[in-house]
Design a protein around this motif. Structure first.
Motif, PDB file in Angstrom:
ATOM      1  N   ASP A   1      12.309 -33.237 -39.455  1.00 36.12           N
ATOM      2  CA  ASP A   1      12.666 -32.808 -40.815  1.00 36.12           C
ATOM      3  C   ASP A   1      11.585 -31.914 -41.409  1.00 36.12           C
ATOM      4  O   ASP A   1      11.877 -30.907 -42.061  1.00 36.12           O
ATOM      5  CB  ASP A   1      12.891 -34.021 -41.725  1.00 36.12           C
ATOM      6  CG  ASP A   1      14.128 -34.818 -41.341  1.00 36.12           C
ATOM      7  OD1 ASP A   1      14.947 -34.324 -40.534  1.00 36.12           O
ATOM      8  OD2 ASP A   1      14.265 -35.954 -41.839  1.00 36.12           O
ATOM      9  N   TYR A   2      10.333 -32.284 -41.180  1.00 32.62           N
ATOM     10  CA  TYR A   2       9.217 -31.495 -41.701  1.00 32.62           C
ATOM     11  C   TYR A   2       9.174 -30.099 -41.083  1.00 32.62           C
ATOM     12  O   TYR A   2       9.096 -29.097 -41.804  1.00 32.62           O
ATOM     13  CB  TYR A   2       7.899 -32.238 -41.450  1.00 32.62           C
ATOM     14  CG  TYR A   2       6.682 -31.406 -41.757  1.00 32.62           C
ATOM     15  CD1 TYR A   2       6.374 -31.029 -43.057  1.00 32.62           C
ATOM     16  CD2 TYR A   2       5.841 -30.986 -40.736  1.00 32.62           C
ATOM     17  CE1 TYR A   2       5.266 -30.258 -43.339  1.00 32.62           C
ATOM     18  CE2 TYR A   2       4.723 -30.219 -41.012  1.00 32.62           C
ATOM     19  CZ  TYR A   2       4.436 -29.855 -42.315  1.00 32.62           C
ATOM     20  OH  TYR A   2       3.336 -29.087 -42.577  1.00 32.62           O
ATOM     21  N   THR A   3       9.237 -30.018 -39.775  1.00 27.05           N
ATOM     22  CA  THR A   3       9.150 -28.699 -39.126  1.00 27.05           C
ATOM     23  C   THR A   3      10.375 -27.841 -39.454  1.00 27.05           C
ATOM     24  O   THR A   3      10.240 -26.631 -39.600  1.00 27.05           O
ATOM     25  CB  THR A   3       8.939 -28.830 -37.608  1.00 27.05           C
ATOM     26  OG1 THR A   3       9.957 -29.653 -37.033  1.00 27.05           O
ATOM     27  CG2 THR A   3       7.564 -29.417 -37.296  1.00 27.05           C
ATOM     28  N   ASP A   4      11.542 -28.467 -39.614  1.00 26.84           N
ATOM     29  CA  ASP A   4      12.730 -27.712 -40.045  1.00 26.84           C
ATOM     30  C   ASP A   4      12.497 -27.119 -41.430  1.00 26.84           C
ATOM     31  O   ASP A   4      12.825 -25.959 -41.682  1.00 26.84           O
ATOM     32  CB  ASP A   4      13.973 -28.604 -40.081  1.00 26.84           C
ATOM     33  CG  ASP A   4      14.515 -28.950 -38.709  1.00 26.84           C
ATOM     34  OD1 ASP A   4      14.052 -28.372 -37.692  1.00 26.84           O
ATOM     35  OD2 ASP A   4      15.400 -29.838 -38.634  1.00 26.84           O
ATOM     36  N   GLN A   5      11.915 -27.916 -42.311  1.00 27.48           N
ATOM     37  CA  GLN A   5      11.672 -27.449 -43.677  1.00 27.48           C
ATOM     38  C   GLN A   5      10.643 -26.321 -43.694  1.00 27.48           C
ATOM     39  O   GLN A   5      10.814 -25.321 -44.410  1.00 27.48           O
ATOM     40  CB  GLN A   5      11.213 -28.605 -44.558  1.00 27.48           C
ATOM     41  CG  GLN A   5      11.168 -28.243 -46.013  1.00 27.48           C
ATOM     42  CD  GLN A   5      10.947 -29.460 -46.900  1.00 27.48           C
ATOM     43  OE1 GLN A   5      10.669 -30.555 -46.442  1.00 27.48           O
ATOM     44  NE2 GLN A   5      11.061 -29.258 -48.198  1.00 27.48           N
TER      45      GLN A   5
END
Length: 142
Positions: free
Chosen positions: A14-18
């Motif tokens: 989720d973090y890297t997607d964001q």
């Protein structure tokens, strides 16, 4: 209940997607000379760090076995590598490695030695930050 490892995977994903989305939507000049906030200034970085710390603290408090801790730490320690080119994500993924220090105490000697060997190979001495030196020293002391 979801495993600690799958929860960490979800946080990282989720973090890297964001962060990738922030980079895609970056405007020319964002983050330059501190004039306008850029992707590196987004609160998602602090939120991610807090979420990882909470996850690792909660895991530690459940007294997991060495194998579970080793799998979780291996994932934490390898999360940054694919993101070397996405600097704002890469440096945060390196920084959160320090939150795993308390789980090192839960490792048996064999798991700690295997992690130390892998960690030393992944992060050569000339590239390591002080927190990484501390992690490696603690792994080797188990």
């Amino acid at each position: 209940m979801e495993s600690w490892l799958s929860r960490l995977e979800a946080l990282i994903r989720d973090y890297t997607d964001q962060v990738q989305e922030l980079e895609r939507n970056r405007k020319i000049g964002d983050g330059l000379f501190g004039l306008r906030p850029g992707p590196a200034d987004n609160p998602c970085h602090d939120r991610f760090a807090a979420d990882v710390k909470k996850l690792l603290d909660d895991c530690r408090d459940t007294a997991p076995d060495s194998g579970e801790c080793a799998a979780l730490l291996r994932r934490l320690f390898t999360a940054a590598e694919p993101w070397r080119e996405l600097k704002s994500a890469y440096w945060m993924l390196i920084a959160v490695q320090g939150f795993g220090m308390d789980l090192v105490d839960r490792l048996n000697h064999a798991d700690a030695a295997a992690l130390a060997e892998h960690y030393a190979a992944q992060y050569p001495r000339h590239e390591r930050l002080p927190v990484q030196d501390k992690i490696l020293k603690k792994l080797r002391a188990v």
